[in-house]
Structures are given as structure tokens and as C-alpha cells.
Scaffold this active site. Structure first.
Site, PDB file in Angstrom:
ATOM      1  CB  CYS A 133      73.798  67.439  21.471  1.00 23.15           C
ATOM      2  SG  CYS A 133      73.665  66.397  19.990  1.00 23.15           S
ATOM      3  CB  CYS A 136      76.729  66.585  19.417  1.00 23.53           C
ATOM      4  SG  CYS A 136      74.807  66.837  18.979  1.00 23.53           S
ATOM      5  CG  ASP A 137      79.417  67.281  22.208  1.00 25.09           C
ATOM      6  OD1 ASP A 137      79.406  67.410  20.913  1.00 25.09           O
ATOM      7  OD2 ASP A 137      79.024  68.543  22.767  1.00 25.09           O
TER       8      ASP A 137
END
Length: 310
Positions: A133, A136-137
Site C-alpha cells: 500500500c 499507507c507506507d
């Protein structure tokens, strides 16, 4: 018989449980094989509202679980292996232990699982530079080379997003051209930070001994040669598999198995069955959007149950 059963205990399922239990529906929550969903397998979550310093994924899901239990949700670590759904209910769910649960209303919030490369090094370096993701990261990998595996719209979108952070992004694709839409390809080829590694598959993710990603080893399918490419992170973007097998043949799905809902509501093609979260969302797949869908599903289920009593 249960009033409401929620299958899945990720952000969508637990948010639905919070709303449903506050509405005095006394919901039963069946967690499945991964209580807490995919977030329990991530480290720090920085984009969930309300946590300016970030929060560990496991801690976030534990907090949601306790909140749901506080209002009366009953959470059980059982998996639904098959379902017999009837318009208007009752719906029968067969659990892994052989038990059958009957319920008037059902919320399916079973999530989706990323497709993996199925490499031992991938598993060893998960959350240590291997991610699924970018949203997300991505911000964790500033000013380092980043590899993205895939060639569809999702992979290109992730690569373009990651180009904001990495020193460069290497898009590794098994074919000699992208599968992404023309407009996405145009954006990709126009971005000077993107490089392309064609006709190649990942043989190994490097850095296991160090405990963090240091590169990838790719095999060129045309030449047969292996090459090591330096990078500080690997984002696997070869699609997601919705966890909807138990409902095949009953609930309407798209070609990839994602549940279809009657947008803007969360009702499915079977009356009294609702869907929320990543099992019905192939576009956003974020914790906060899953939570929002869980809220909507609980409200939809509450209203539907009320109409049946009226």
C-alpha cells in the site's frame, strides 16, 4: 436467532459493530482467520484520522475491538466457510467448527487480501521494506530508490504516488508494455522519476540478512539473464483478492470477486444482506474508507430491521 451478524473484524466490521451495538442490535461478530484485518500486519499507521503521531496497526484494531465490546458486541474467532442466504432472511452461516448460525440481517465485511509474489524473501521482509500500500507506507521511504511490481492501473498509480517520495521508482513488469489505461500510461512515461524494467519477474527480494530491503533480483524472460537492482523498498501491486469465496453464486460480484452494492447504500442483491469494506471496494481500499462503509452498513441494516418490524 441472531438479529445481526457481522462477518469480518477489520475496520469495516468493527465500525459496523460499534454502530450496531449502540443501536441495541447486540451484533455477533465473526472475526475469520485474521482478527483485526490487514492492519494487524502493518506497523505504524499515520493516515488514520485522530492520531497525529501515528498508531501501530495492531493497537488501532485492538482499540476498535474494545470499543465494540464496550457497547455489547459479541466477538468470536470463527470463520464462515459457507452461507445459505435467503431474500429477507433468515440467513444460515456454516462455521469452521460445523456450527450453524442463523441471522435475520448480515453484514459481509471480510476484506481483501493482496496478491503476493510467493517468495520466502517477500515474507521475511514484510513490513521491513516490502509493502502492499503506497498510500499507507510511501512516506517512510524518502529519497531512496523504490521498486513497484506490476503493470496495471494500480501499479502505475502507486508508482506515480511513490515518485513524490523516492529518489526514483523502478516499475517492474512481466510484459513489454503496461496493462494500465492509456491516460495512466501517458502520466507514467511523462514522469522523469519513473524507470521501467520490462519482461521481468522478481526472483528474490534482497536484504533478508540485513533485516531490511536492499534490492531485488529480477529475471529477464527474454534474455534469461538475472540482474540485481538496488532499492530501499518494494511495493507489490499485482492486485487484491476479495475474501468472498463463501458467498459465490449467491451475492452478485464483479469479475474479480468484489461484492456489488446498491450505491450509495450498502445493500447487496439479497435483501437483508449488506457489504462493507475492501470486499466491496476495489478503488480506495483504505482503513478510513472501510470504517465509513462499516458505519453505512450498520445504519442500513438497522433501518432494514426496523422496517421489517414495522
Amino acid at each position: 436467532m441472531e438479529q445481526l451478524t457481522i462477518v469480518g473484524a477489520g475496520c469495516a466490521g468493527l465500525t459496523a459493530a460499534i454502530y450496531a451495538s449502540r443501536a441495541n442490535l447486540n451484533p455477533l461478530v465473526l472475526t475469520g482467520m485474521l482478527p483485526g484485518g490487514q492492519l494487524t500486519q502493518t506497523t505504524e499507521v499515520e493516515n488514520y484520522p485522530g492520531f497525529p503521531e501515528g498508531i501501530f496497526g495492531f493497537d488501532l484494531m485492538e482499540a476498535l475491538k474494545k470499543q465494540a465490546e464496550r457497547f455489547g458486541s459479541r466477538i468470536r474467532g470463527e470463520q464462515v466457510v459457507s452461507a445459505q442466504l435467503a431474500p429477507g432472511g433468515p440467513h444460515k452461516l456454516t462455521l469452521g467448527n460445523g456450527e450453524i448460525v442463523e441471522t435475520r440481517a448480515l453484514i459481509v465485511a471480510t476484506g481483501a487480501s493482496p496478491r503476493y509474489l510467493d517468495l520466502p524473501s517477500e515474507q521475511a521482509l514484510r513490513n521491513k521494506g516490502v509493502s502492499y500500500c503506497a498510500t499507507c507506507d510511501g512516506a517512510f521511504f524518502r529519497d531512496v530508490p523504490i521498486a513497484v511490481i506490476g503493470g496495471g492501473d494500480s501499479a502505475v498509480e502507486e508508482a506515480l504516488f511513490l515518485a513524490r517520495f523516492g529518489s526514483k521508482v523502478i516499475l517492474v513488469h512481466r510484459r513489454d508494455e503496461l496493462r494500465a489505461s492509456k491516460i495512466m500510461q501517458k502520466r507514467a512515461f511523462a514522469n522523469q522519476k519513473l524507470e521501467f524494467c520490462w519482461n521481468s519477474t522478481v526472483q528474490e527480494i534482497l536484504g533478508v540478512e540485513k533485516g531490511s530491503v536492499t534490492g531485488i533480483r529480477v529475471l529477464n524472460k527474454v534474455s534469461g539473464q538475472s540482474t540485481d537492482i538496488d532499492c530501499g523498498a518494494v511495493f507489490v501491486a499485482i492486485g487484491h483478492v476479495p475474501n468472498t469465496a463463501a458467498y459465490q453464486g449467491q451475492l452478485d460480484m464483479d469479475d474479480n470477486g468484489f461484492l456489488k452494492v446498491d450505491d450509495p447504500h450498502t445493500s447487496t442483491n439479497i435483501e437483508g444482506v449488506f457489504a462493507a469494506g475492501d470486499c466491496s471496494d476495489h478503488v480506495y481500499q483504505q482503513a478510513v474508507t472501510a470504517a465509513g462503509m462499516g458505519c453505512r452498513a450498520a445504519i442500513d441494516a438497522e433501518r432494514w430491521l426496523g422496517q421489517q418490524e414495522g
